[in-house]
Design an enzyme around this catalytic site. Structure first.
Site, PDB file in Angstrom:
ATOM      1  N   ARG A 158       0.808  -1.330   0.166  1.00 18.93           N
ATOM      2  CA  ARG A 158      -0.030  -0.166  -0.036  1.00 18.93           C
ATOM      3  C   ARG A 158       0.681   1.108   0.092  1.00 18.93           C
ATOM      4  O   ARG A 158       2.048   1.298   0.501  1.00 18.93           O
ATOM      5  CB  ARG A 158      -1.069   0.120   1.214  1.00 18.93           C
ATOM      6  CG  ARG A 158      -0.364   0.038   2.709  1.00 18.93           C
ATOM      7  CD  ARG A 158       0.178   1.338   3.140  1.00 18.93           C
ATOM      8  NE  ARG A 158       0.451   1.479   4.665  1.00 18.93           N
ATOM      9  CZ  ARG A 158       0.992   2.202   5.144  1.00 18.93           C
ATOM     10  NH1 ARG A 158       1.431   3.169   4.516  1.00 18.93           N
ATOM     11  NH2 ARG A 158       1.084   2.130   6.417  1.00 18.93           N
ATOM     12  N   GLU A 257      -7.024   7.502   7.633  1.00 17.80           N
ATOM     13  CA  GLU A 257      -5.794   8.123   8.289  1.00 17.80           C
ATOM     14  C   GLU A 257      -5.282   9.069   7.304  1.00 17.80           C
ATOM     15  O   GLU A 257      -4.924  10.453   7.701  1.00 17.80           O
ATOM     16  CB  GLU A 257      -4.648   7.157   8.800  1.00 17.80           C
ATOM     17  CG  GLU A 257      -3.433   7.758   9.174  1.00 17.80           C
ATOM     18  CD  GLU A 257      -2.339   6.856  10.071  1.00 17.80           C
ATOM     19  OE1 GLU A 257      -2.883   5.734  10.319  1.00 17.80           O
ATOM     20  OE2 GLU A 257      -1.152   6.900   9.665  1.00 17.80           O
ATOM     21  N   ARG A 261      -5.533   6.025   0.840  1.00 19.78           N
ATOM     22  CA  ARG A 261      -4.515   4.768   0.688  1.00 19.78           C
ATOM     23  C   ARG A 261      -4.777   3.865  -0.630  1.00 19.78           C
ATOM     24  O   ARG A 261      -5.961   3.554  -0.721  1.00 19.78           O
ATOM     25  CB  ARG A 261      -4.810   4.015   2.098  1.00 19.78           C
ATOM     26  CG  ARG A 261      -4.233   4.734   3.162  1.00 19.78           C
ATOM     27  CD  ARG A 261      -2.731   4.599   3.316  1.00 19.78           C
ATOM     28  NE  ARG A 261      -2.225   5.214   4.563  1.00 19.78           N
ATOM     29  CZ  ARG A 261      -2.090   4.758   5.790  1.00 19.78           C
ATOM     30  NH1 ARG A 261      -2.547   3.497   6.205  1.00 19.78           N
ATOM     31  NH2 ARG A 261      -1.630   5.669   6.697  1.00 19.78           N
ATOM     32  N   CYS A 303       0.792  10.915   9.444  1.00 20.27           N
ATOM     33  CA  CYS A 303       1.534  10.347  10.407  1.00 20.27           C
ATOM     34  C   CYS A 303       3.106  10.175   9.848  1.00 20.27           C
ATOM     35  O   CYS A 303       3.368   9.928   8.885  1.00 20.27           O
ATOM     36  CB  CYS A 303       1.412   8.805  10.773  1.00 20.27           C
ATOM     37  SG  CYS A 303       2.259   7.992  11.910  1.00 20.27           S
ATOM     38  N   THR A 305       5.225   8.417  10.278  1.00 19.20           N
ATOM     39  CA  THR A 305       6.124   6.948  10.017  1.00 19.20           C
ATOM     40  C   THR A 305       5.754   6.638   8.538  1.00 19.20           C
ATOM     41  O   THR A 305       6.217   5.773   8.059  1.00 19.20           O
ATOM     42  CB  THR A 305       5.374   5.975  10.904  1.00 19.20           C
ATOM     43  OG1 THR A 305       3.878   5.838  10.620  1.00 19.20           O
ATOM     44  CG2 THR A 305       5.739   6.144  12.146  1.00 19.20           C
ATOM     45  N   ARG A 312       4.115   0.655   2.442  1.00 15.97           N
ATOM     46  CA  ARG A 312       4.211  -0.502   3.377  1.00 15.97           C
ATOM     47  C   ARG A 312       3.962  -1.980   2.425  1.00 15.97           C
ATOM     48  O   ARG A 312       2.838  -2.112   2.018  1.00 15.97           O
ATOM     49  CB  ARG A 312       3.431  -0.514   4.615  1.00 15.97           C
ATOM     50  CG  ARG A 312       3.582  -1.392   5.676  1.00 15.97           C
ATOM     51  CD  ARG A 312       2.937  -1.239   7.040  1.00 15.97           C
ATOM     52  NE  ARG A 312       1.537  -1.909   6.860  1.00 15.97           N
ATOM     53  CZ  ARG A 312       1.268  -3.100   7.316  1.00 15.97           C
ATOM     54  NH1 ARG A 312       2.256  -3.876   7.885  1.00 15.97           N
ATOM     55  NH2 ARG A 312      -0.018  -3.459   7.480  1.00 15.97           N
ATOM     56  N   ARG A 341       3.523  -7.129  13.006  1.00 23.08           N
ATOM     57  CA  ARG A 341       2.146  -6.570  13.480  1.00 23.08           C
ATOM     58  C   ARG A 341       1.179  -7.876  13.592  1.00 23.08           C
ATOM     59  O   ARG A 341       1.626  -8.857  13.027  1.00 23.08           O
ATOM     60  CB  ARG A 341       1.542  -5.635  12.416  1.00 23.08           C
ATOM     61  CG  ARG A 341       2.360  -4.399  12.400  1.00 23.08           C
ATOM     62  CD  ARG A 341       1.515  -3.364  11.326  1.00 23.08           C
ATOM     63  NE  ARG A 341       2.465  -2.162  11.146  1.00 23.08           N
ATOM     64  CZ  ARG A 341       1.839  -1.067  10.688  1.00 23.08           C
ATOM     65  NH1 ARG A 341       0.809  -1.126  10.069  1.00 23.08           N
ATOM     66  NH2 ARG A 341       2.640   0.175  10.354  1.00 23.08           N
ATOM     67  N   GLU A 346      -1.940  -3.061  12.834  1.00 27.61           N
ATOM     68  CA  GLU A 346      -1.085  -2.513  13.977  1.00 27.61           C
ATOM     69  C   GLU A 346      -2.174  -2.563  15.237  1.00 27.61           C
ATOM     70  O   GLU A 346      -3.396  -2.565  15.130  1.00 27.61           O
ATOM     71  CB  GLU A 346      -0.986  -0.899  13.502  1.00 27.61           C
ATOM     72  CG  GLU A 346      -0.071  -0.431  14.230  1.00 27.61           C
ATOM     73  CD  GLU A 346       0.583   0.931  13.525  1.00 27.61           C
ATOM     74  OE1 GLU A 346      -0.344   1.747  13.033  1.00 27.61           O
ATOM     75  OE2 GLU A 346       1.690   1.305  13.746  1.00 27.61           O
TER      76      GLU A 346
HETATM   77  P1  ADP Z   1      -1.900   0.051   6.994  1.00 27.25           P
HETATM   78  O1  ADP Z   1      -1.005  -1.224   6.210  1.00 27.25           O
HETATM   79  O2  ADP Z   1      -2.956   0.425   6.234  1.00 27.25           O
HETATM   80  O3  ADP Z   1      -1.005   0.839   7.688  1.00 27.25           O
HETATM   81  P2  ADP Z   1      -3.010  -1.651   9.395  1.00 27.25           P
HETATM   82  O4  ADP Z   1      -1.568  -2.225   9.751  1.00 27.25           O
HETATM   83  O5  ADP Z   1      -3.934  -1.226  10.124  1.00 27.25           O
HETATM   84  O6  ADP Z   1      -2.846  -0.408   8.306  1.00 27.25           O
HETATM   85  O7  ADP Z   1      -3.563  -2.904   8.260  1.00 27.25           O
HETATM   86  C1  ADP Z   1      -4.827  -2.644   7.497  1.00 27.25           C
HETATM   87  C2  ADP Z   1      -5.390  -3.944   7.260  1.00 27.25           C
HETATM   88  O8  ADP Z   1      -4.767  -4.743   6.263  1.00 27.25           O
HETATM   89  C3  ADP Z   1      -5.513  -4.923   8.258  1.00 27.25           C
HETATM   90  O9  ADP Z   1      -6.894  -5.492   8.124  1.00 27.25           O
HETATM   91  C4  ADP Z   1      -4.666  -5.887   8.107  1.00 27.25           C
HETATM   92  O10 ADP Z   1      -5.008  -7.253   8.457  1.00 27.25           O
HETATM   93  C5  ADP Z   1      -4.517  -5.926   6.356  1.00 27.25           C
HETATM   94  N1  ADP Z   1      -3.062  -6.415   5.987  1.00 27.25           N
HETATM   95  C6  ADP Z   1      -1.935  -5.815   6.094  1.00 27.25           C
HETATM   96  N2  ADP Z   1      -1.108  -6.772   5.445  1.00 27.25           N
HETATM   97  C7  ADP Z   1      -1.810  -7.712   4.961  1.00 27.25           C
HETATM   98  C8  ADP Z   1      -1.467  -9.000   4.230  1.00 27.25           C
HETATM   99  N3  ADP Z   1      -0.303  -9.128   3.576  1.00 27.25           N
HETATM  100  N4  ADP Z   1      -2.570  -9.609   3.646  1.00 27.25           N
HETATM  101  C9  ADP Z   1      -3.671  -9.552   3.992  1.00 27.25           C
HETATM  102  N5  ADP Z   1      -4.061  -8.581   4.700  1.00 27.25           N
HETATM  103  C10 ADP Z   1      -3.247  -7.543   5.103  1.00 27.25           C
HETATM  104  C1  CIR Z   2       1.279   4.700  17.576  1.00 24.53           C
HETATM  105  O1  CIR Z   2       2.084   5.857  17.870  1.00 24.53           O
HETATM  106  O2  CIR Z   2       1.573   3.559  17.908  1.00 24.53           O
HETATM  107  C2  CIR Z   2       0.159   5.380  16.495  1.00 24.53           C
HETATM  108  N1  CIR Z   2      -0.102   6.585  16.473  1.00 24.53           N
HETATM  109  C3  CIR Z   2       0.545   4.786  15.106  1.00 24.53           C
HETATM  110  C4  CIR Z   2       1.847   5.103  14.644  1.00 24.53           C
HETATM  111  C5  CIR Z   2       2.411   4.534  13.169  1.00 24.53           C
HETATM  112  N2  CIR Z   2       1.363   3.876  12.572  1.00 24.53           N
HETATM  113  C6  CIR Z   2       0.773   4.215  11.385  1.00 24.53           C
HETATM  114  O3  CIR Z   2       1.141   5.382  11.011  1.00 24.53           O
HETATM  115  N3  CIR Z   2      -0.250   3.766  10.918  1.00 24.53           N
END
Ligand code: ADP
Ligand code: CIR
Length: 388
Positions: A158, A257, A261, A303, A305, A312, A341, A346
């Site tokens: 993403r 966020e 995305r 953010c 990060t 990511r 994660r 996250e």
């Molecule tokens: P982001 O990647 O958008 O920063 P999250 O960590 O919240 O945010 O993940 C968003 C969604 O994407 C969650 O439902 C997570 O389980 C899903 N996800 C992340 N990586 C994978 C993957 N490799 N396969 C399937 N789902 C994934």
């Molecule tokens: C934290 O500090 O744990 C949250 N604010 C998330 C930080 C990084 N994650 C993100 O950008 N999705």
């Protein structure tokens, strides 16, 4: 409350709020000054954080000296304060990071806090460094990380984008949310071929549909307390939504966020196919919507990060031997600049032994290098798992 997000609230505030003596003389500049109520909140929050055992980067870098230097500043256009930047980390001591940029200027006004956090998170991106220009590299050089389907459940890449002319979540008005949703949905309706799909607004979506999309890992969760505390969920669900193709291999989140995305994902370990789909989509969308980019920080996100490439690349992976000890898994992953994660993203736990492992840093390297970092690290993790 601090800047833009609290503007609506200011009119509701008690007009007799006391102004400290020192500020009275300069009442002509009142609008440039941080409210006494904000300063009180900052001071109380800072003291609590100082006394806590928080492991956040906010706690690590918000020294008394930095705090005192930044607490009276506001961003020039939106009037965002230090409170707007740090309130998520002040309310959530279990934050990993703890700060957000309410508007893009915050990265400059509050650089004394953002810069060391950016350097720490992104593996040494210094305040004197410049993020390299966008480069997706040779998309045909990535392949399937797990051809026999032994370890990888699914693969996802993403990136985030902010629309030019709009601030980040805490400063957006309800009208802007609606306008942005309209722009995004009408633009995406022009996509063709594999990317062709439909926009589904969160407003009016049944709870069942929403929950199924979340459970299947396609949609963002609701009620994220880190985002809520940062004032990023105002007017929810207005302006929020998801676009996806029928196969749900290409998805775009609107106004969670970040403004956008852009996501490519599918079952199995074919990173090459996932990456090529993402690159095609981003190139196409970038022709239709102008995005905010900074010479030094790369693509701008809410953010810190996510700055830079905003990429990511992750796999959902089962490595039961390595993961028998989560601390050990994290340690090995960190060696390859990877982040672990839970299954639902996250701040979640692993379910059924499935971990989400991705590249951690997104700045100071190209898009291709960020994905390659995940590719190479996962290849190593699989090698280790196979040898145990
Ligand atoms: P982001 O990647 O958008 O920063 P999250 O960590 O919240 O945010 O993940 C968003 C969604 O994407 C969650 O439902 C997570 O389980 C899903 N996800 C992340 N990586 C994978 C993957 N490799 N396969 C399937 N789902 C994934
Ligand atoms: C934290 O500090 O744990 C949250 N604010 C998330 C930080 C990084 N994650 C993100 O950008 N999705």
């Amino acid at each position: 409350m601090g800047g833009c997000a609290s503007k609506d609230k200011k009119t509701e505030q008690n007009p007799t709020t006391t102004v400290p003596e020192a500020e009275k003389d300069e009442s002509a500049q009142q609008s440039d000054m941080v409210d006494a109520a904000v300063l009180d909140k900052l001071e109380a929050g800072f003291k609590k954080l100082e006394a806590s055992d928080s492991k956040s980067l906010l706690k690590k870098y918000l020294t008394r000296e930095v705090f005192d230097k930044l607490k009276t500043l506001k961003t020039p256009t939106f009037g965002s304060t230090l409170l707007d930047v740090i309130q998520s980390g002040l309310e959530n001591h279990d934050s990993g990071v703890g700060i957000y940029a309410p508007d893009a200027e915050a990265y400059t006004t509050f650089a004394d806090l953002f810069d060391p956090i950016i350097e720490d998170y992104h593996g040494g991106f210094k305040k004197t460094d410049k993020h390299p220009p966008k480069d997706w590299g040779d998309v045909d050089t990535l392949g399937n990380l797990d051809p026999n389907g032994e370890y990888i459940i699914s693969t996802r890449v993403r990136c985030g984008r902010s629309m030019q002319g709009y601030p980040f979540n805490p400063c957006l008005t309800e009208a802007q949310y609606k306008e942005m949703e309209e722009k995004v949905s009408s633009t995406l309706s022009g996509l063709e071929g594999e990317l062709k799909g439909q926009f589904y607004p969160l407003t009016g979506m049944t709870k069942e549909t929403q929950q199924k999309l979340i459970d299947d890992h396609f949609l963002f969760k609701e009620g994220d307390r880190f985002l809520q505390a940062a004032n990023a969920c105002r007017f929810w669900p207005t302006g929020r939504g998801i676009y996806h193709n029928d196969a749900k291999t290409f998805l775009v989140w609107c106004n969670e966020e970040d403004h956008l995305r852009i996501i490519s994902m599918q079952m199995g370990g074919d990173l090459g196919q996932v990456y090529r789909r993402l690159v095609t989509a981003v190139n196409d969308i970038e022709k239709r919507i102008p995005f905010s980019h900074d010479d030094r920080l790369g693509f701008l996100t809410f953010c810190p990060t996510n700055l830079g490439t905003t990429v990511r690349a992750s796999v959902h992976i089962k490595v039961p031997k390595l993961a028998a000890d989560r601390a050990k898994l994290e340690e090995v992953a960190a060696k390859y600049n990877l982040q672990v994660r839970g299954t639902r993203g996250e701040h979640t736990e692993a379910e059924g032994g499935i971990y989400d492992v991705s590249n951690k840093r997104r700045m100071g390297l190209t898009e291709y290098q960020a994905v390659k970092e995940m590719n190479d690290g996962i290849a190593e993790l699989i090698k280790i798992e196979a040898s145990l």
